[in-house]
Design a protein around this motif. Structure first.
Motif, PDB file in Angstrom:
ATOM      1  N   GLY A  54      -3.832 -15.084  -8.148  1.00 21.90           N
ATOM      2  CA  GLY A  54      -4.082 -15.745  -7.159  1.00 21.90           C
ATOM      3  C   GLY A  54      -4.072 -15.028  -5.866  1.00 21.90           C
ATOM      4  O   GLY A  54      -3.776 -15.461  -4.620  1.00 21.90           O
ATOM      5  N   VAL A  55      -4.388 -13.706  -5.851  1.00 22.24           N
ATOM      6  CA  VAL A  55      -4.385 -12.860  -4.600  1.00 22.24           C
ATOM      7  C   VAL A  55      -5.795 -12.937  -3.957  1.00 22.24           C
ATOM      8  O   VAL A  55      -6.812 -12.906  -4.506  1.00 22.24           O
ATOM      9  CB  VAL A  55      -3.941 -11.502  -5.115  1.00 22.24           C
ATOM     10  N   ARG A  56      -5.753 -12.983  -2.630  1.00 16.42           N
ATOM     11  CA  ARG A  56      -6.938 -13.141  -1.595  1.00 16.42           C
ATOM     12  C   ARG A  56      -7.447 -11.583  -1.589  1.00 16.42           C
ATOM     13  O   ARG A  56      -6.901 -10.740  -1.993  1.00 16.42           O
ATOM     14  CB  ARG A  56      -6.579 -13.796  -0.408  1.00 16.42           C
ATOM     15  N   SER A  57      -8.582 -11.532  -1.351  1.00 20.22           N
ATOM     16  CA  SER A  57      -9.330  -9.827  -1.058  1.00 20.22           C
ATOM     17  C   SER A  57      -8.827  -9.384   0.103  1.00 20.22           C
ATOM     18  O   SER A  57      -9.152  -8.185   0.013  1.00 20.22           O
ATOM     19  CB  SER A  57     -10.849 -10.150  -1.087  1.00 20.22           C
ATOM     20  N   THR A  58      -8.197 -10.056   0.858  1.00 23.24           N
ATOM     21  CA  THR A  58      -7.518  -9.348   2.165  1.00 23.24           C
ATOM     22  C   THR A  58      -6.032  -8.816   1.814  1.00 23.24           C
ATOM     23  O   THR A  58      -5.554  -8.416   2.613  1.00 23.24           O
ATOM     24  CB  THR A  58      -7.571 -10.585   3.080  1.00 23.24           C
ATOM     25  N   THR A  59      -5.720  -9.148   0.500  1.00 19.68           N
ATOM     26  CA  THR A  59      -4.499  -8.427   0.211  1.00 19.68           C
ATOM     27  C   THR A  59      -4.721  -6.869   0.267  1.00 19.68           C
ATOM     28  O   THR A  59      -5.514  -6.287  -0.189  1.00 19.68           O
ATOM     29  CB  THR A  59      -4.105  -8.886  -0.943  1.00 19.68           C
ATOM     30  N   GLN A  60      -3.678  -6.135   1.031  1.00 23.70           N
ATOM     31  CA  GLN A  60      -3.853  -4.516   0.868  1.00 23.70           C
ATOM     32  C   GLN A  60      -2.397  -3.950   1.053  1.00 23.70           C
ATOM     33  O   GLN A  60      -1.500  -4.321   1.850  1.00 23.70           O
ATOM     34  CB  GLN A  60      -4.815  -4.266   1.980  1.00 23.70           C
ATOM     35  N   PHE A  61      -2.734  -2.460   0.978  1.00 22.32           N
ATOM     36  CA  PHE A  61      -1.581  -1.783   1.067  1.00 22.32           C
ATOM     37  C   PHE A  61      -1.801  -1.256   2.725  1.00 22.32           C
ATOM     38  O   PHE A  61      -3.196  -0.750   2.761  1.00 22.32           O
ATOM     39  CB  PHE A  61      -1.530  -0.619   0.266  1.00 22.32           C
ATOM     40  N   LYS A  62      -0.912  -1.158   3.611  1.00 25.95           N
ATOM     41  CA  LYS A  62      -1.118  -0.647   4.623  1.00 25.95           C
ATOM     42  C   LYS A  62      -0.306   0.767   4.807  1.00 25.95           C
ATOM     43  O   LYS A  62       1.018   0.696   4.516  1.00 25.95           O
ATOM     44  CB  LYS A  62      -1.095  -1.359   5.930  1.00 25.95           C
ATOM     45  N   TYR A  63      -0.387   1.897   5.558  1.00 21.11           N
ATOM     46  CA  TYR A  63       0.288   2.918   5.526  1.00 21.11           C
ATOM     47  C   TYR A  63       0.461   3.279   7.132  1.00 21.11           C
ATOM     48  O   TYR A  63      -0.446   3.134   7.859  1.00 21.11           O
ATOM     49  CB  TYR A  63      -0.334   4.236   4.882  1.00 21.11           C
ATOM     50  N   LEU A  64       1.833   3.373   7.517  1.00 18.22           N
ATOM     51  CA  LEU A  64       2.080   3.464   9.124  1.00 18.22           C
ATOM     52  C   LEU A  64       2.736   4.922   9.167  1.00 18.22           C
ATOM     53  O   LEU A  64       3.345   5.332   8.671  1.00 18.22           O
ATOM     54  CB  LEU A  64       2.835   2.244   9.196  1.00 18.22           C
ATOM     55  N   ASP A  65       2.540   5.181  10.560  1.00 15.32           N
ATOM     56  CA  ASP A  65       3.282   6.452  10.950  1.00 15.32           C
ATOM     57  C   ASP A  65       4.610   6.150  11.725  1.00 15.32           C
ATOM     58  O   ASP A  65       5.191   4.714  11.466  1.00 15.32           O
ATOM     59  CB  ASP A  65       2.536   6.994  11.791  1.00 15.32           C
ATOM     60  N   ALA A  66       5.375   6.910  12.492  1.00 15.36           N
ATOM     61  CA  ALA A  66       6.738   6.588  12.864  1.00 15.36           C
ATOM     62  C   ALA A  66       6.757   5.726  13.779  1.00 15.36           C
ATOM     63  O   ALA A  66       7.861   4.797  13.800  1.00 15.36           O
ATOM     64  CB  ALA A  66       7.210   8.004  13.415  1.00 15.36           C
ATOM     65  N   ASN A  67       5.753   5.439  14.548  1.00 14.47           N
ATOM     66  CA  ASN A  67       5.555   4.532  15.456  1.00 14.47           C
ATOM     67  C   ASN A  67       5.065   3.025  14.948  1.00 14.47           C
ATOM     68  O   ASN A  67       4.776   2.284  15.789  1.00 14.47           O
ATOM     69  CB  ASN A  67       4.666   4.583  16.809  1.00 14.47           C
ATOM     70  N   LEU A  68       4.925   3.015  13.659  1.00  9.96           N
ATOM     71  CA  LEU A  68       4.305   1.653  12.945  1.00  9.96           C
ATOM     72  C   LEU A  68       2.906   1.534  13.223  1.00  9.96           C
ATOM     73  O   LEU A  68       2.388   0.328  13.297  1.00  9.96           O
ATOM     74  CB  LEU A  68       5.246   0.640  13.291  1.00  9.96           C
ATOM     75  N   ALA A  69       2.229   2.512  13.723  1.00  9.58           N
ATOM     76  CA  ALA A  69       0.724   2.549  13.906  1.00  9.58           C
ATOM     77  C   ALA A  69       0.193   2.808  12.554  1.00  9.58           C
ATOM     78  O   ALA A  69       0.605   3.545  11.755  1.00  9.58           O
ATOM     79  CB  ALA A  69       0.368   3.522  15.040  1.00  9.58           C
ATOM     80  N   GLU A  70      -0.807   1.909  12.294  1.00  9.75           N
ATOM     81  CA  GLU A  70      -1.728   2.061  11.045  1.00  9.75           C
ATOM     82  C   GLU A  70      -2.294   3.225  10.908  1.00  9.75           C
ATOM     83  O   GLU A  70      -3.061   3.717  11.896  1.00  9.75           O
ATOM     84  CB  GLU A  70      -2.503   1.073  10.740  1.00  9.75           C
ATOM     85  N   LEU A  71      -2.239   4.128   9.852  1.00  9.27           N
ATOM     86  CA  LEU A  71      -2.958   5.492   9.698  1.00  9.27           C
ATOM     87  C   LEU A  71      -4.446   4.976   9.120  1.00  9.27           C
ATOM     88  O   LEU A  71      -4.461   4.142   8.291  1.00  9.27           O
ATOM     89  CB  LEU A  71      -2.239   6.223   8.530  1.00  9.27           C
ATOM     90  N   ALA A  72      -5.331   6.121   9.649  1.00  9.39           N
ATOM     91  CA  ALA A  72      -6.684   5.774   9.135  1.00  9.39           C
ATOM     92  C   ALA A  72      -6.555   5.981   7.662  1.00  9.39           C
ATOM     93  O   ALA A  72      -6.104   6.900   7.072  1.00  9.39           O
ATOM     94  CB  ALA A  72      -7.747   6.670   9.927  1.00  9.39           C
ATOM     95  N   ALA A  73      -7.639   5.144   6.997  1.00  8.81           N
ATOM     96  CA  ALA A  73      -7.946   5.318   5.590  1.00  8.81           C
ATOM     97  C   ALA A  73      -8.750   6.388   4.970  1.00  8.81           C
ATOM     98  O   ALA A  73      -9.964   6.584   6.019  1.00  8.81           O
ATOM     99  CB  ALA A  73      -8.534   4.126   4.913  1.00  8.81           C
ATOM    100  N   PRO A  74      -8.679   7.074   4.316  1.00  8.55           N
ATOM    101  CA  PRO A  74      -7.480   7.309   3.330  1.00  8.55           C
ATOM    102  C   PRO A  74      -6.760   8.211   4.131  1.00  8.55           C
ATOM    103  O   PRO A  74      -6.824   9.409   4.741  1.00  8.55           O
ATOM    104  CB  PRO A  74      -7.885   7.782   2.212  1.00  8.55           C
ATOM    105  N   PRO A  75      -5.238   7.843   4.193  1.00  3.98           N
ATOM    106  CA  PRO A  75      -4.194   8.390   4.815  1.00  3.98           C
ATOM    107  C   PRO A  75      -3.965   9.840   4.334  1.00  3.98           C
ATOM    108  O   PRO A  75      -3.890   9.935   3.097  1.00  3.98           O
ATOM    109  CB  PRO A  75      -2.891   7.612   4.949  1.00  3.98           C
ATOM    110  N   THR A  76      -3.580  10.978   5.026  1.00  4.80           N
ATOM    111  CA  THR A  76      -2.939  12.079   4.440  1.00  4.80           C
ATOM    112  C   THR A  76      -1.444  11.770   4.035  1.00  4.80           C
ATOM    113  O   THR A  76      -0.728  10.919   4.768  1.00  4.80           O
ATOM    114  CB  THR A  76      -2.859  13.125   5.931  1.00  4.80           C
ATOM    115  N   LEU A  77      -1.397  12.025   3.015  1.00  2.00           N
ATOM    116  CA  LEU A  77      -0.076  11.779   2.261  1.00  2.00           C
ATOM    117  C   LEU A  77       1.200  12.012   3.215  1.00  2.00           C
ATOM    118  O   LEU A  77       2.122  11.460   3.173  1.00  2.00           O
ATOM    119  CB  LEU A  77       0.104  12.409   0.994  1.00  2.00           C
ATOM    120  N   GLY A  78       1.204  13.391   3.943  1.00  2.00           N
ATOM    121  CA  GLY A  78       2.473  13.741   4.697  1.00  2.00           C
ATOM    122  C   GLY A  78       2.498  13.198   5.851  1.00  2.00           C
ATOM    123  O   GLY A  78       3.642  12.981   6.571  1.00  2.00           O
ATOM    124  N   ASP A  79       1.616  12.179   6.357  1.00  2.00           N
ATOM    125  CA  ASP A  79       1.853  11.361   7.441  1.00  2.00           C
ATOM    126  C   ASP A  79       2.452  10.022   7.265  1.00  2.00           C
ATOM    127  O   ASP A  79       2.692   9.373   8.366  1.00  2.00           O
ATOM    128  CB  ASP A  79       0.306  11.176   8.119  1.00  2.00           C
TER     129      ASP A  79
END
Length: 195
Positions: free
Chosen positions: A140-165
């Motif tokens: 029952g998961v909507r298509s808007t479900t996603q993983f987000k990757y954040l930096d130290a300031n909780l800003a979303e990283l651009a996709a695809p994120p650099t793993l080290g960031d």
């Protein structure tokens, strides 16, 4: 014993007994008017009682559905949080998929995947190249479900994120609830991760 009537009274020979004969005081049962009044009152009250009862049932069903969705979401979020807390490395990071290594001996690789075709989140513990090794964690998961990757300031990283960031990982979980969307979210700081 012989009974004789005399002006509405009955008396019998050998006994002094007088009984008043009166139809109105010895009557048992209901008159037609009384029955019609009672049936009319029931006819007026019955639809209201049905509405109240159906409202109670609807509220029960809604509360039951809320409980089920909440339990399912709590399970997925707690499982994901626990796995991320035991994570030693993030090997794949995408909005619909994340692969992590878990601190076990030997190290295990877990892969979470949001499958939009059957609206599920699936988890693979080994052999993730084969689709049959994925197990459904929640439906029952909507298509808007996603993983987000954040930096130290909780800003979303651009996709695809650099793993080290990647500092924080968020699972934004949107579930179907009564034909609407209910959103849950968890942000995890995988302390043990060495990127």
């Amino acid at each position: 014993v012989q009974r004789r009537s005399w002006q509405g009274y009955y008396y019998s020979n050998g006994m002094i007994q007088l009984l008043k004969f009166n139809n109105s005081t010895n009557q048992k049962g209901f008159t037609l008017i009384e029955l019609i009044v009672v049936v009319t009152i029931i006819g007026i009250l019955a639809p209201g009682m049905v509405l109240i009862y159906s409202s109670i049932l609807d509220n029960y069903r809604t509360m039951n559905a809320i409980g089920n969705v909440t339990k399912r979401a709590e399970f997925v979020l707690s499982r994901f949080t626990e796995d991320m807390n035991n994570c030693t490395a993030i090997t794949t990071a995408d909005v619909k998929e994340i692969e992590i290594e878990i601190a076990t001996d030997p190290a295990q690789t877990y892969r979470y995947k949001i499958d939009e075709t059957d609206k599920t989140i699936k988890l693979c513990l080994e052999g993730c190249e084969n689709e049959q090794n994925y197990h459904t964690v929640i439906e029952g998961v909507r298509s808007t479900t996603q993983f987000k990757y954040l930096d130290a300031n909780l800003a979303e990283l651009a996709a695809p994120p650099t793993l080290g960031d990647i500092i924080y990982v968020e699972l934004k979980l949107d579930l179907v609830f009564l034909e609407e969307t209910t959103s849950y979210s968890t942000i995890v700081y995988p302390e043990k991760t060495q990127l």
